[in-house]
Design an enzyme around this catalytic site. Sequence first.
Site, PDB file in Angstrom:
ATOM      1  N   GLU A  86      43.413  69.251  20.140  1.00 15.48           N
ATOM      2  CA  GLU A  86      43.053  69.636  18.121  1.00 15.48           C
ATOM      3  C   GLU A  86      43.928  70.495  18.036  1.00 15.48           C
ATOM      4  O   GLU A  86      43.284  71.435  17.181  1.00 15.48           O
ATOM      5  CB  GLU A  86      42.642  68.938  17.456  1.00 15.48           C
TER       6      GLU A  86
ATOM      7  N   GLU B  34      51.574  79.216  16.593  1.00 19.84           N
ATOM      8  CA  GLU B  34      50.485  79.548  17.651  1.00 19.84           C
ATOM      9  C   GLU B  34      50.790  79.448  19.159  1.00 19.84           C
ATOM     10  O   GLU B  34      49.401  79.465  20.327  1.00 19.84           O
ATOM     11  CB  GLU B  34      49.465  78.995  17.441  1.00 19.84           C
TER      12      GLU B  34
END
Length: 181
Positions: free
Chosen positions: A121, A130
Site C-alpha cells: 500500500e 516515490e
Amino acid sequence: PDPDPDPDPDQALEAAVRRRWAAQAGGGDSPMEQELLIVDLGAGCGLLSLLAARAAAACGARARVLAVERERPVAEMAREIFGANRQALPNGVTLQVIEADSGALCMGGALPRRADIVVSEVLGDDPLAEGVLLALHHAHTHLLADGGEMLPSAVAVVAALVAMPAAADLATLRPAGGGRH
C-alpha cells in the site's frame, strides 16, 4: 461482470491466501513443508502484514509474513505492534520486520525464496511518485514466485486535461484579501 474496483483488503488477502495455499497443497509437499511466504512492501506500521497473518490463520495456512519498511522509526513501531499481537496468531503463522528498501531485497538475504504473495500500500495520491512503479516492477520481477499474486494487481490512473494560463498571466494573480504573494 467487472471486478470490484476497491475490494475489501481482508477479503482480497484471504482469497489470495486460500488460492496460494491450495496451490501448494496440490503440489505434493507434505503439510509440514508447506508454508506461504507473504511480503508486505512499504509496510509502515504493519497493518497489511497483520491482515495477511490473520488471513493465513483463517485459512489454516502456515505462513511467514515479512513486513519490509525502510524507515527505522516506522519499522520499530511495526515491531512493537507485532509483539503486542503475537499471541493472537496461531502456531505456524509468523511476522517479521525487515528494515530495508524493497529495491535492495533479493533471495538469499532476508528473503529465503520468492514470495507467494506480495502486498503493498505504497500508493498515495500519485502512483507515479516515490519510485512506486520501479518498486513494484522490481517486486514482480525479482521477489514474486511463478504463479504468485501481487495485491493490488493493478493501478488505475485517472487524469483530466486542464488549461493553464500563460506564465505571464500567473504574475497578475493575487491571493484573496489583496495581500502580496
